[in-house]
Enzyme design. Structure first.
Site, PDB file in Angstrom:
ATOM      1  N   THR A 184      71.022  53.940  40.562  1.00  0.00           N
ATOM      2  CA  THR A 184      71.355  52.519  40.641  1.00  0.00           C
ATOM      3  C   THR A 184      72.174  52.188  41.880  1.00  0.00           C
ATOM      4  OG1 THR A 184      72.667  50.774  39.573  1.00  0.00           O
ATOM      5  CG2 THR A 184      73.337  53.020  39.130  1.00  0.00           C
ATOM      6  N   TYR A 236      79.485  52.906  34.321  1.00  0.00           N
ATOM      7  CA  TYR A 236      78.021  52.982  34.420  1.00  0.00           C
ATOM      8  C   TYR A 236      77.617  53.622  35.746  1.00  0.00           C
ATOM      9  CZ  TYR A 236      73.261  51.450  35.333  1.00  0.00           C
ATOM     10  OH  TYR A 236      71.929  51.424  35.671  1.00  0.00           O
TER      11      TYR A 236
HETATM   12  N1  UFG Z   1      74.365  35.678  37.138  1.00  0.00           N
HETATM   13  C1  UFG Z   1      74.636  34.360  36.851  1.00  0.00           C
HETATM   14  N2  UFG Z   1      74.429  33.931  35.568  1.00  0.00           N
HETATM   15  C2  UFG Z   1      73.964  34.764  34.583  1.00  0.00           C
HETATM   16  C3  UFG Z   1      73.686  36.115  34.899  1.00  0.00           C
HETATM   17  C4  UFG Z   1      73.900  36.537  36.189  1.00  0.00           C
HETATM   18  O1  UFG Z   1      75.056  33.591  37.719  1.00  0.00           O
HETATM   19  O2  UFG Z   1      73.810  34.313  33.443  1.00  0.00           O
HETATM   20  C5  UFG Z   1      74.537  36.133  38.535  1.00  0.00           C
HETATM   21  C6  UFG Z   1      75.506  37.285  38.688  1.00  0.00           C
HETATM   22  O3  UFG Z   1      76.814  36.822  38.807  1.00  0.00           O
HETATM   23  C7  UFG Z   1      74.955  37.947  39.961  1.00  0.00           C
HETATM   24  C8  UFG Z   1      73.450  37.704  39.860  1.00  0.00           C
HETATM   25  O4  UFG Z   1      73.298  36.595  38.980  1.00  0.00           O
HETATM   26  O5  UFG Z   1      75.423  37.281  41.102  1.00  0.00           O
HETATM   27  C9  UFG Z   1      72.670  38.884  39.288  1.00  0.00           C
HETATM   28  O6  UFG Z   1      73.281  39.298  38.081  1.00  0.00           O
HETATM   29  P1  UFG Z   1      72.549  40.297  37.048  1.00  0.00           P
HETATM   30  O7  UFG Z   1      73.424  40.384  35.848  1.00  0.00           O
HETATM   31  O8  UFG Z   1      71.149  39.857  36.873  1.00  0.00           O
HETATM   32  O9  UFG Z   1      72.496  41.672  37.811  1.00  0.00           O
HETATM   33  P2  UFG Z   1      73.677  42.488  38.516  1.00  0.00           P
HETATM   34  O10 UFG Z   1      73.498  42.308  39.988  1.00  0.00           O
HETATM   35  O11 UFG Z   1      75.007  42.178  37.972  1.00  0.00           O
HETATM   36  O12 UFG Z   1      73.351  43.940  38.010  1.00  0.00           O
HETATM   37  C10 UFG Z   1      72.419  44.772  38.604  1.00  0.00           C
HETATM   38  C11 UFG Z   1      71.846  45.750  37.578  1.00  0.00           C
HETATM   39  C12 UFG Z   1      72.906  46.708  37.122  1.00  0.00           C
HETATM   40  C13 UFG Z   1      73.572  47.347  38.295  1.00  0.00           C
HETATM   41  C14 UFG Z   1      74.119  46.277  39.205  1.00  0.00           C
HETATM   42  C15 UFG Z   1      74.824  46.813  40.404  1.00  0.00           C
HETATM   43  O13 UFG Z   1      71.333  45.051  36.485  1.00  0.00           O
HETATM   44  O14 UFG Z   1      72.301  47.708  36.327  1.00  0.00           O
HETATM   45  O15 UFG Z   1      73.040  45.455  39.636  1.00  0.00           O
HETATM   46  O16 UFG Z   1      73.948  47.592  41.127  1.00  0.00           O
HETATM   47  F1  UFG Z   1      74.598  48.118  37.898  1.00  0.00           F
END
Ligand code: UFG
Length: 332
Positions: free
Chosen positions: A119, A143
């Protein structure tokens, strides 16, 4: 295509797409999955499903021998970042310790090739974006640490045994099989595109935008969204490389090398559905970096793999189609 491929977590989101990609390219597949977060119906009927834990050495080794397993693709694990903060030992058990057992079983059974779901969380908050594989590994949650520890075990095992591996560091995986055979089905989604298509199909009322004051083009977080079927295809190419060049191991980012902001993603959902999502501007979510985009030059230089679905509207269209199918199923 001699022997078969053992896919752990093959009943889960990314694993089930890898199973499809392997079967479609002529491999025989055996899935080991405990079905805690996966679904038996997500496993294509051409594959064999063995229900059980990857740390059950007896079961895993019997499966490896019975199915003449040639390589392991290891997707099984826990993936919820905030949960890893409140229950770190669950992540060190399900990700790190379980991987240790699985790798040991592979070595004991003479399975020489291993592909690991790693990841971008291994980088933590990168100083330079796009982030290169050689950037400092500084995970900011258990994680990411649990996955990085598994990468380290693989490195050491490859140095000591007749064994090679490919660790694929995923960026933001989204979308669904374009033929509608699988998709993201787990309840309680936290991922932006999943949440947005749930809202678009009336399963939730609105979408929160976490943070509007980041140093990005529109103030919202930027991520590198990769279509799950492209990601699955990268695994099949990585497998071919491990077999053809058994002396080398690899660690590669999996992303498209460009990012979209939260607002750009929600605009895409509005475009595809011809509706307007109800957006709620909120404060930042803890632990979120402003921007996370892959430097994907290594995977492009190493594998024949090329992105085929690098199109945000296509990712959203496929995710939405799956979400609608999911609503039609009573058992999902
Ligand atoms: N976001 C929102 N609203 C939501 C959900 C997410 O604005 O309801 C935003 C988050 O703040 C972020 C972006 O959308 O800016 C993406 O968020 P996600 O939760 O879809 O994904 P992440 O980037 O947080 O997580 C991903 C993977 C993880 C990994 C992480 C870091 O899902 O497994 O990248 O590499 F750990």
């Amino acid at each position: 295509r001699e022997g078969s491929i053992l896919v752990t977590g093959g009943a889960g989101y990314i694993g089930s797409h890898a199973v499809l990609a392997l079967l479609d390219s002529g491999w025989r597949v055996v899935v080991v999955d405990n079905l805690v977060t996966g679904f038996d119906w997500a496993v294509d009927s051409r594959a064999t499903l063995v229900r059980g834990a990857i740390e059950d050495d007896e079961l895993v080794r019997a499966t490896m021998r019975e199915h003449d397993v040639r390589a392991v693709m290891h997707f099984a694990g826990s993936v919820v970042v905030p949960e890893s903060v409140t229950d770190p030992l669950k992540y060190y058990r399900n990700n790190t310790a379980a991987s240790r057992s699985l790798i040991e079983s592979a070595v004991a059974c003479g399975v020489k090739h291993f592909i690991f779901s790693s990841t971008a969380a291994t980088y933590g908050t990168p100083e330079v974006v796009p982030v290169h594989e050689d950037a400092p590994k500084a995970p900011i949650n258990p994680y990411g640490t649990s996955k990085l520890m598994t990468e380290m075990m693989l490195r050491d095992v490859a140095a000591a045994h007749d064994f090679n591996y490919c660790a694929l560091r995923y960026f933001n995986v989204a979308g669904a099989d374009p033929q509608g055979r699988s998709g993201q089905s787990t309840a309680g989604a936290t991922h932006l595109i999943k949440i947005a298509v749930e809202a678009a199909t009336g399963k939730r009322g609105n979408v929160s935008v976490f943070g509007t004051d980041y140093d990005t083009r529109d103030g919202t977080g930027v991520r590198d969204y990769i279509h799950v079927s492209d990601l699955a295809a990268a695994h099949v190419d990585a497998l071919d490389l491990l077999i053809v060049k058994p002396e080398a191991s690899h660690t590669m980012n999996c992303g498209y090398g460009r990012g979209y902001s939260v607002l750009e993603v929600l605009d895409a959902v509005d475009r595809v559905t011809n509706m307007k999502l109800d957006r709620r501007m909120e404060g930042r979510r803890a632990g979120d970096p402003a921007e996370l985009v892959a430097d994907n030059s290594r995977i492009l230089a190493t594998l024949p793999w090329r992105p085929e679905r690098d199109d945000l509207d296509q990712i959203v269209t496929d995710a939405l189609a799956w979400e609608r199918r999911l609503s039609e199923r009573t058992d999902r």
